[in-house]
Design a protein around this motif. Structure first.
Motif, PDB file in Angstrom:
ATOM      1  N   THR A   1       7.807   5.576  17.601  1.00  0.00           N
ATOM      2  CA  THR A   1       8.076   4.528  16.633  1.00  0.00           C
ATOM      3  C   THR A   1       7.663   5.065  15.264  1.00  0.00           C
ATOM      4  N   ARG A   2       8.167   4.448  14.224  1.00  0.00           N
ATOM      5  CA  ARG A   2       7.877   4.911  12.869  1.00  0.00           C
ATOM      6  C   ARG A   2       7.242   3.792  12.064  1.00  0.00           C
ATOM      7  N   SER A   3       6.707   4.161  10.916  1.00  0.00           N
ATOM      8  CA  SER A   3       6.095   3.191  10.015  1.00  0.00           C
ATOM      9  C   SER A   3       6.875   3.152   8.722  1.00  0.00           C
ATOM     10  N   LEU A   4       7.432   1.995   8.424  1.00  0.00           N
ATOM     11  CA  LEU A   4       8.198   1.826   7.194  1.00  0.00           C
ATOM     12  C   LEU A   4       7.304   1.447   6.027  1.00  0.00           C
ATOM     13  N   ALA A   5       6.287   0.610   6.299  1.00  0.00           N
ATOM     14  CA  ALA A   5       5.451   0.146   5.193  1.00  0.00           C
ATOM     15  C   ALA A   5       4.131  -0.400   5.708  1.00  0.00           C
ATOM     16  N   ALA A   6       3.135  -0.357   4.827  1.00  0.00           N
ATOM     17  CA  ALA A   6       1.850  -1.014   5.073  1.00  0.00           C
ATOM     18  C   ALA A   6       1.532  -1.882   3.864  1.00  0.00           C
ATOM     19  N   VAL A   7       1.118  -3.109   4.141  1.00  0.00           N
ATOM     20  CA  VAL A   7       0.858  -4.094   3.093  1.00  0.00           C
ATOM     21  C   VAL A   7      -0.482  -4.760   3.367  1.00  0.00           C
ATOM     22  N   VAL A   8      -1.302  -4.917   2.329  1.00  0.00           N
ATOM     23  CA  VAL A   8      -2.497  -5.751   2.478  1.00  0.00           C
ATOM     24  C   VAL A   8      -2.111  -7.189   2.147  1.00  0.00           C
TER      25      VAL A   8
ATOM     26  N   ILE B   1       0.841  -1.199   0.000  1.00  0.00           N
ATOM     27  CA  ILE B   1       0.000   0.000   0.000  1.00  0.00           C
ATOM     28  C   ILE B   1       0.873   1.244   0.000  1.00  0.00           C
ATOM     29  N   LYS B   2       1.843   1.231   0.899  1.00  0.00           N
ATOM     30  CA  LYS B   2       2.648   2.436   1.095  1.00  0.00           C
ATOM     31  C   LYS B   2       4.021   2.051   1.619  1.00  0.00           C
ATOM     32  N   LEU B   3       5.046   2.597   1.000  1.00  0.00           N
ATOM     33  CA  LEU B   3       6.409   2.480   1.503  1.00  0.00           C
ATOM     34  C   LEU B   3       6.882   3.865   1.900  1.00  0.00           C
ATOM     35  N   ASN B   4       7.442   3.964   3.078  1.00  0.00           N
ATOM     36  CA  ASN B   4       8.017   5.221   3.558  1.00  0.00           C
ATOM     37  C   ASN B   4       9.436   5.317   3.006  1.00  0.00           C
ATOM     38  N   ARG B   5       9.545   5.886   1.825  1.00  0.00           N
ATOM     39  CA  ARG B   5      10.826   5.889   1.123  1.00  0.00           C
ATOM     40  C   ARG B   5      11.924   6.631   1.890  1.00  0.00           C
ATOM     41  N   PRO B   6      11.657   7.823   2.435  1.00  0.00           N
ATOM     42  CA  PRO B   6      12.741   8.492   3.183  1.00  0.00           C
ATOM     43  C   PRO B   6      13.238   7.672   4.373  1.00  0.00           C
ATOM     44  N   LEU B   7      12.319   6.995   5.058  1.00  0.00           N
ATOM     45  CA  LEU B   7      12.731   6.170   6.187  1.00  0.00           C
ATOM     46  C   LEU B   7      13.542   4.978   5.709  1.00  0.00           C
ATOM     47  N   ALA B   8      13.146   4.386   4.597  1.00  0.00           N
ATOM     48  CA  ALA B   8      13.906   3.263   4.044  1.00  0.00           C
ATOM     49  C   ALA B   8      15.351   3.675   3.777  1.00  0.00           C
ATOM     50  N   VAL B   9      15.527   4.841   3.179  1.00  0.00           N
ATOM     51  CA  VAL B   9      16.876   5.333   2.891  1.00  0.00           C
ATOM     52  C   VAL B   9      17.641   5.560   4.197  1.00  0.00           C
ATOM     53  N   GLN B  10      16.974   6.121   5.196  1.00  0.00           N
ATOM     54  CA  GLN B  10      17.614   6.363   6.491  1.00  0.00           C
ATOM     55  C   GLN B  10      18.094   5.060   7.120  1.00  0.00           C
ATOM     56  N   LEU B  11      17.368   3.991   6.870  1.00  0.00           N
ATOM     57  CA  LEU B  11      17.716   2.686   7.435  1.00  0.00           C
ATOM     58  C   LEU B  11      18.766   1.950   6.607  1.00  0.00           C
TER      59      LEU B  11
END
Length: 491
Positions: free
Chosen positions: A149-156, A33-43
């Protein structure tokens, strides 16, 4: 392309009593559904690869990535004041830990990834609505500058979960400094496992409070550090009108982050007794009760640490009480300093606290919107003719009387009107996750598989202190028929 997670797993290297090894349960048809791209890069992760079907399978728990050491963490907890000796991750699996670009160790956890040994007859799954709520609110809290806490992604998942009815299933990928809670210490304290408490405390110090390594009394210093972080955290909650909704000890993070966004909510009209959570029937976790409950939770942590303080029980208790005694002053200092900034006072004078309390009392009596009153007060600081703050009050005269005294007080400050407005706008958000907006997003997704409202709300909330004229409607309070009176736990 292969998804690579540079895992370095320290918690799973602790004794087996700290967790259960369990893999996520595969799902039928994961869809991102959604990927938190900036957070992914930070990680240190590649967002382009995470957005592939292979990435979606990992983020849904269908595939376990190389280097992961999946576990469900053990903990206990007081839930609404009642102690439960074994809780644990009943629907979450910690895949592992990565070191982010700032050198900070972060947990990557799948929430809603299937049953674990701690599920207590639950299905271990999450419905789509609570996953979207946590994504929205946790990322909004981050944008507001509140530890979270943060959210990296949401998936159905392509599967349904059964609650009151059949609902789309989903998985949230949650990122945290760690998932260690007050309840983690309680798990070992109730079992009188002092060695495990010491091992856990040493782990927490090394991970979250490295400045305490080598301290003369490290466990006293640890309690003091957690007290300070929790006092500051709850002050920040109150300053934006946030209500956690379920401040059980198992939802109280040792790192000082906001964790477990279940029936959380932001106030519209200011009301110190406001409760939204459907399961908080007695108002234990009401808005104004949150500092008291935070101290109550910290007292439970102190009880766990007593064996590390001294073999003399009476001495240990006295030392713990002395440390806990700092909470009220630390909280009050942080809260009052925040309130002064919210009303544009940057020096301290006698009578300031009373002036601010008079505003809060008038807001409560007149059902003034919490967020907009403070935001529009910033406009009034820059332009005496601006009357949007006044318009928040059922009796505008109540604001006029207070504003006269406020203007007299701000006239004693060195800032120009423009400087005061800019500084106030930097701490008073225009946009918060309004409950009716969050519910509308959830309904569109659940009923129509439509994520356009979700994407737009997340975009707006990423810049809470900017005016964003194109999205001005997102700042509006709910109409009477739009009001959300209750929020619900996602379990």
């Amino acid at each position: 392309m292969t998804v690579h997670f540079p895992f370095q797993n320290s918690y799973s290297a602790l004794p087996d009593s700290f967790f259960a090894r369990v893999a996520p349960t595969p799902v039928a048809a994961p869809r991102l559904i959604k990927l938190n791209r900036p957070l992914a890069v930070q990680l240190g992760l590649d967002p382009d690869v995470l957005e592939t079907p292979e990435g979606a399978e990992i983020l849904a728990g269908k595939t376990v990535p190389a280097g992961a050491d999946p576990i469900a963490m053990a903990y206990a907890g007081h839930q609404f004041g009642q102690f439960v000796p074994q809780l644990g991750d009943g629907r979450a699996v910690l895949l592992g830990e990565v070191i982010d670009k700032d050198g900070i160790r972060r947990d990557i956890q799948l929430k809603g990834s299937g049953p674990t040994p701690f599920s207590r007859r639950g299905d271990g799954r999450a419905a789509l609505g609570p996953v979207l709520r946590e994504y929205i609110v946790s990322e909004a809290m981050f944008a507001l500058g509140i530890p979270t806490t943060r959210s990296l992604a949401a998936v159905v998942t392509g599967e349904h979960v059964i609650r009151e009815t059949a609902l789309p299933g989903a998985v949230l990928t949650r990122v945290a400094s760690s998932h260690i809670r007050v309840g983690t210490f309680q798990f070992f304290a109730v079992r009188r496992d002092t060695d495990a408490i010491r091992r856990l405390a040493d782990h927490v110090i090394a991970r979250h409070y490295p400045e305490l390594l080598g301290a003369e009394r490290p466990y006293h210093a640890l309690l003091s550090g957690v007290v300070a972080r929790q006092a500051d955290l709850v002050a920040r909650w109150l300053l934006v009108g946030f209500i956690h909704g379920v401040m059980n000890t198992d939802n109280s993070s040792i790192s000082g982050e906001t964790i477990d966004y279940g029936p959380c909510a932001f106030m519209d009209s200011y009301n110190p007794a406001q409760v939204f959570s459907s399961i908080d029937e007695m108002g234990r976790y009401a808005y104004a009760n949150q500092p008291r409950i935070a101290l109550w939770n910290l007292t439970r942590l102190a009880e766990c640490l007593l064996p590390l303080f001294s073999d003399d029980q009476e001495k240990a208790v006295a030392e713990a009480q002395d440390i806990l005694g700092a909470f009220s002053e630390t909280f009050s200092d942080a809260y009052q300093a925040g309130l002064r900034k919210k009303v544009g006072l940057f020096t301290e004078r006698d009578g300031d606290d009373a002036l601010i309390q008079d505003l809060l009392d008038a807001m409560a009596k007149n059902q003034a919107d919490f967020t907009l009153t403070f935001r529009k007060l910033g406009d009034a600081a820059g332009d005496p003719a601006a009357d949007d703050a006044r318009a928040q009050f059922m009796d505008p005269g109540a604001f006029d009387e207070w504003a006269r005294r406020w203007r007299e007080r701000t006239a004693l400050e060195p800032q120009t009107a423009a400087e005061r407005q800019a500084t106030m706008h930097a701490v008073n958000p225009m946009f918060i996750p309004r409950n009716h907006r969050v519910e509308a997003v959830i309904q569109a997704a659940v009923n129509n598989d439509d994520y356009t409202p979700f994407e737009e709300l997340v975009k707006v909330l990423a810049k809470p202190f900017e005016d964003q004229p194109d999205y001005a409607a997102y700042a509006d309070p709910p109409l009477p028929e739009q009001r959300v009176l209750q929020t619900f736990c996602g379990t």
